[in-house]
Design a protein around this motif. Structure first.
Motif, PDB file in Angstrom:
ATOM      1  N   SER A   1      53.439  44.364  44.289  1.00  0.00           N
ATOM      2  CA  SER A   1      53.778  43.142  43.545  1.00  0.00           C
ATOM      3  C   SER A   1      52.550  42.452  42.951  1.00  0.00           C
ATOM      4  CB  SER A   1      54.552  42.175  44.448  1.00  0.00           C
ATOM      5  OG  SER A   1      53.792  41.847  45.591  1.00  0.00           O
ATOM      6  N   HIS A   2      51.407  43.121  42.998  1.00  0.00           N
ATOM      7  CA  HIS A   2      50.212  42.509  42.404  1.00  0.00           C
ATOM      8  C   HIS A   2      49.332  43.581  41.777  1.00  0.00           C
ATOM      9  CE1 HIS A   2      46.890  39.220  42.852  1.00  0.00           C
ATOM     10  NE2 HIS A   2      46.682  39.992  41.793  1.00  0.00           N
ATOM     11  N   VAL A   3      49.583  43.868  40.516  1.00  0.00           N
ATOM     12  CA  VAL A   3      48.737  44.790  39.758  1.00  0.00           C
ATOM     13  C   VAL A   3      48.507  44.215  38.361  1.00  0.00           C
ATOM     14  CG1 VAL A   3      49.737  46.769  40.996  1.00  0.00           C
ATOM     15  CG2 VAL A   3      50.545  46.228  38.728  1.00  0.00           C
ATOM     16  N   HIS A   4      47.379  44.547  37.788  1.00  0.00           N
ATOM     17  CA  HIS A   4      47.058  44.128  36.424  1.00  0.00           C
ATOM     18  C   HIS A   4      46.960  45.358  35.553  1.00  0.00           C
ATOM     19  CE1 HIS A   4      45.766  40.061  37.879  1.00  0.00           C
ATOM     20  NE2 HIS A   4      45.538  40.751  38.973  1.00  0.00           N
ATOM     21  N   LEU A   5      47.764  45.399  34.491  1.00  0.00           N
ATOM     22  CA  LEU A   5      47.736  46.523  33.562  1.00  0.00           C
ATOM     23  C   LEU A   5      47.695  45.962  32.148  1.00  0.00           C
ATOM     24  CD1 LEU A   5      50.590  48.727  35.141  1.00  0.00           C
ATOM     25  CD2 LEU A   5      48.117  48.972  35.472  1.00  0.00           C
ATOM     26  N   ALA A   6      46.828  46.544  31.320  1.00  0.00           N
ATOM     27  CA  ALA A   6      46.819  46.221  29.891  1.00  0.00           C
ATOM     28  C   ALA A   6      46.593  44.740  29.610  1.00  0.00           C
ATOM     29  CB  ALA A   6      48.131  46.684  29.229  1.00  0.00           C
ATOM     30  N   GLN A   7      45.837  44.067  30.475  1.00  0.00           N
ATOM     31  CA  GLN A   7      45.558  42.649  30.186  1.00  0.00           C
ATOM     32  C   GLN A   7      44.450  42.558  29.148  1.00  0.00           C
ATOM     33  OE1 GLN A   7      46.745  40.724  34.441  1.00  0.00           O
ATOM     34  NE2 GLN A   7      44.942  39.829  33.483  1.00  0.00           N
ATOM     35  N   PRO A   8      44.514  41.543  28.306  1.00  0.00           N
ATOM     36  CA  PRO A   8      43.508  41.404  27.260  1.00  0.00           C
ATOM     37  C   PRO A   8      42.132  41.094  27.839  1.00  0.00           C
ATOM     38  CG  PRO A   8      44.902  39.462  27.348  1.00  0.00           C
ATOM     39  CD  PRO A   8      45.487  40.457  28.294  1.00  0.00           C
ATOM     40  N   ALA A   9      41.112  41.363  27.035  1.00  0.00           N
ATOM     41  CA  ALA A   9      39.757  41.373  27.562  1.00  0.00           C
ATOM     42  C   ALA A   9      39.039  40.030  27.531  1.00  0.00           C
ATOM     43  CB  ALA A   9      38.951  42.410  26.795  1.00  0.00           C
ATOM     44  N   PHE A  10      39.498  39.051  26.774  1.00  0.00           N
ATOM     45  CA  PHE A  10      38.784  37.774  26.651  1.00  0.00           C
ATOM     46  C   PHE A  10      37.316  37.974  26.324  1.00  0.00           C
ATOM     47  CE2 PHE A  10      42.073  35.974  29.690  1.00  0.00           C
ATOM     48  CZ  PHE A  10      42.713  35.254  28.706  1.00  0.00           C
ATOM     49  N   GLY A  11      37.025  38.906  25.419  1.00  0.00           N
ATOM     50  CA  GLY A  11      35.624  39.127  25.066  1.00  0.00           C
ATOM     51  C   GLY A  11      34.888  40.045  26.024  1.00  0.00           C
ATOM     52  N   GLY A  12      35.418  40.237  27.203  1.00  0.00           N
ATOM     53  CA  GLY A  12      34.811  41.159  28.163  1.00  0.00           C
ATOM     54  C   GLY A  12      35.349  42.566  27.964  1.00  0.00           C
ATOM     55  N   PRO A  13      35.016  43.464  28.882  1.00  0.00           N
ATOM     56  CA  PRO A  13      35.489  44.843  28.748  1.00  0.00           C
ATOM     57  C   PRO A  13      37.002  44.946  28.892  1.00  0.00           C
ATOM     58  CG  PRO A  13      33.801  44.641  30.465  1.00  0.00           C
ATOM     59  CD  PRO A  13      34.187  43.255  30.062  1.00  0.00           C
ATOM     60  N   ALA A  14      37.587  45.923  28.201  1.00  0.00           N
ATOM     61  CA  ALA A  14      39.026  46.175  28.324  1.00  0.00           C
ATOM     62  C   ALA A  14      39.316  46.824  29.667  1.00  0.00           C
ATOM     63  CB  ALA A  14      39.489  47.086  27.197  1.00  0.00           C
ATOM     64  N   MET A  15      40.543  46.645  30.122  1.00  0.00           N
ATOM     65  CA  MET A  15      40.958  47.271  31.379  1.00  0.00           C
ATOM     66  C   MET A  15      41.003  48.778  31.272  1.00  0.00           C
ATOM     67  SD  MET A  15      43.828  45.055  33.161  1.00  0.00           S
ATOM     68  CE  MET A  15      43.196  43.768  34.184  1.00  0.00           C
ATOM     69  N   ALA A  16      40.776  49.427  32.394  1.00  0.00           N
ATOM     70  CA  ALA A  16      40.774  50.888  32.416  1.00  0.00           C
ATOM     71  C   ALA A  16      42.187  51.469  32.462  1.00  0.00           C
ATOM     72  CB  ALA A  16      39.962  51.391  33.604  1.00  0.00           C
ATOM     73  N   ASP A  17      43.178  50.649  32.748  1.00  0.00           N
ATOM     74  CA  ASP A  17      44.552  51.138  32.786  1.00  0.00           C
ATOM     75  C   ASP A  17      45.492  50.317  31.925  1.00  0.00           C
ATOM     76  OD1 ASP A  17      44.704  53.405  34.540  1.00  0.00           O
ATOM     77  OD2 ASP A  17      44.392  52.062  36.249  1.00  0.00           O
ATOM     78  N   GLY A  18      46.224  51.034  31.073  1.00  0.00           N
ATOM     79  CA  GLY A  18      47.435  50.482  30.489  1.00  0.00           C
ATOM     80  C   GLY A  18      48.602  50.915  31.352  1.00  0.00           C
ATOM     81  N   PHE A  19      49.809  50.802  30.801  1.00  0.00           N
ATOM     82  CA  PHE A  19      50.981  51.146  31.612  1.00  0.00           C
ATOM     83  C   PHE A  19      51.081  52.623  31.916  1.00  0.00           C
ATOM     84  CE2 PHE A  19      53.453  47.507  32.737  1.00  0.00           C
ATOM     85  CZ  PHE A  19      52.731  46.528  32.091  1.00  0.00           C
ATOM     86  N   GLU A  20      50.664  53.455  30.977  1.00  0.00           N
ATOM     87  CA  GLU A  20      50.836  54.884  31.236  1.00  0.00           C
ATOM     88  C   GLU A  20      49.968  55.343  32.400  1.00  0.00           C
ATOM     89  OE1 GLU A  20      51.320  57.329  27.783  1.00  0.00           O
ATOM     90  OE2 GLU A  20      50.762  59.127  28.901  1.00  0.00           O
TER      91      GLU A  20
END
Ligand code: DUC
Ligand code: ZN
Ligand code: ZN
Ligand code: ZN
Length: 476
Positions: free
Chosen positions: A58-77
């Protein structure tokens, strides 16, 4: 045949029972749990294996925007691929509202990221960064009705922090629409003060991330959130609790009769702040930068005490993956200048169950039934997915993990299916491993091989949480 699939000969484990039983599945749902079932199109031999409800993270982050920082390493796939490889069948990531944006538009954007790409089922919590009157008055109540029945709010981060007044407004709104609020409890001003002081002293290595946000900072924010929850008479979930200081605040509130729930995570029983030192305070400590930071061995003991005595209801990964190497990595040029720019978060959706099984069940701290409650059942109950998800009984979705309790493995990057280029748990030895994941009757992972496809997973419209019902003080 009567059954599309029978899982035969295993030991069925739920939050309440352990029994030798076969599981009969038809049309994606469990329709029988009995001593012996026949007449199936397919029979899976589960002799010697535990048959447990698929993990719900119940607590995962996927495909969150970067706010100028690095992009996340995981999208949904890749993120949900990693989830099913780790024995999970449902994840609840976040749909984040950037300041000034409509929450509804943000939700639509996340659906574009997720729909048709997910290997497991998913819902969304709503991150509220801008609780304007139209968001609180119109957007949130409508979204709650549409199945987004939980929010997350932050007490730190430039782009997300809410002040006390805003926290109170969101809590009150949640009370009105029956939503459950998750709270990130770390105090913005204290962290900012510490971070600037450390930087001025030239203390910029990743380790100082942990120094800049000690347990007192988490304890203070936890107490403040609890007080606001009491004032508004609304239950809250304190997420990613790292050690004794905040844990004791939660226990105190629970003993007062307040509905305060709590979550903890693998990093708070498997990593310490010393890991952030890397090798001689080099940048490799960045691999372990997450918030709240991992603490020390005494904190591990405190977390176990909280798990054993019921302070914590859920054990989630807080999977929030970033690359280590490269321009997008934790070592990007800006991040090398100070811990403040190292993105906060570590991967973990694929290793949550193994770490809790090893340190909890194998090492004798919890029962296997408590393991199921902490990894699946309680998540379903608290976040409005019960009795569809979270147990093995007639009527539930056939979301099942087959678990080999004797398999010894060393957690290492080459076994992982996530997008990140490292695991913070590299080298951790565990006994107990997921050998098959079944999503609504379909085998989606077997022996580490992904058999499912993006699109197997669907969106879960969640009910109101029974845990979010207020204590009952009359509304003002
Ligand atoms: N909070 C989270 O829940 N995850 C990662 C970073 C953070 O601050
Ligand atoms: Zn059939
Ligand atoms: Zn958080
Ligand atoms: Zn998180």
């Amino acid at each position: 045949s009567e059954y599309d699939l029978v899982i035969r000969g295993g030991t069925v484990v739920t939050a309440s029972d352990t029994l030798r039983a076969d599981v009969g599945i038809r049309d994606g749902r469990i329709i029988a749990v009995a001593e012996k079932l026949d007449d199936a199109d397919r029979i899976i031999d589960a002799t010697g294996l535990l048959v447990m409800p698929g993990g719900i993270d119940s607590h995962v982050h996927l495909a969150q925007p970067a706010f100028g920082g690095p992009a996340m390493a995981d999208g949904f796939e890749s993120g949900t691929r990693s989830a099913i490889a780790g024995g999970n069948t449902t994840v609840i990531p976040f749909a984040l509202q950037p300041r000034g944006a409509s929450l509804r538009t943000s939700v639509v954007d996340y659906h574009k990221e997720a729909d048709g790409k997910s290997y497991c089922d998913y819902g969304f919590h709503l991150i509220i960064s801008d609780p304007s009157p139209s968001v609180l008055g119109q957007e949130l109540p409508a979204l709650v009705d549409d199945g987004y029945s939980s929010f997350k709010v932050f007490m730190t981060y430039d782009d997300l922090v809410l002040n006390d007044r805003q926290l109170l407004e969101v809590f009150d709104c949640a009370r009105g629409c029956g939503a459950l609020v998750m709270v990130h409890c770390e105090g913005y001003d204290a962290i900012r003060f510490m971070a600037e002081r450390l930087e001025a002293a030239g203390k910029t290595a990743p380790y100082y991330h942990a120094v800049s946000r000690p347990q007192s900072v988490e304890r203070e924010a936890t107490h403040r959130a609890i007080s606001h929850a009491e004032l508004t008479d609304v239950p809250i979930m304190v997420v990613h609790v790292s050690g004794r200081e905040p844990m004791e605040q939660i226990r105190w509130a629970q003993q007062k009769g307040l509905k305060i729930y709590a979550e903890t995570c693998p990093q708070y029983v498997a990593l310490t702040a010393d890991d952030l030192k890397g090798l001689n305070m080099d940048e490799s400590g960045g691999k372990y930068v997450c918030s709240p930071p991992p603490r020390d061995h005494a904190s591990w003991d405190a977390i176990w005490e909280g798990i054993r005595t019921g302070v914590f209801q859920t054990f989630s990964s807080d999977h929030c993956p970033f690359f280590y190497e490269g321009e997008m990595g934790k070592l990007n040029p800006k991040a090398r200048t100070s811990f403040r720019w190292v993105p906060n978060g570590i991967p973990g959706v694929e290793t949550r169950l193994q770490i809790l099984y090893q340190k909890g069940v194998v090492e004798g701290r919890i029962t296997v039934n408590e393991f199921v409650a902490l990894t699946s059942t309680n998540h379903a109950k608290i976040y409005g997915l019960y009795p569809k998800k979270g147990s093995i009984a007639p009527g539930f979705d056939a979301d099942i993990v087959l678990w080999d309790p004797n398999r010894k493995e060393t957690i290492r990057q080459e076994l992982m299916h996530h997008g990140a280029d490292y695991t913070p748990y590299e080298g951790l030895e565990v006994t107990g491993w997921p050998v098959m994941t079944v999503l609504r009757g379909k085998v989606v992972m077997q022996d580490g091989e992904i058999l499912g496809e993006p699109g197997d997973g669907g969106f879960l419209k969640r009910s109101l949480s029974p845990y979010a019902v207020p204590n009952g003080a009359p509304a003002l």
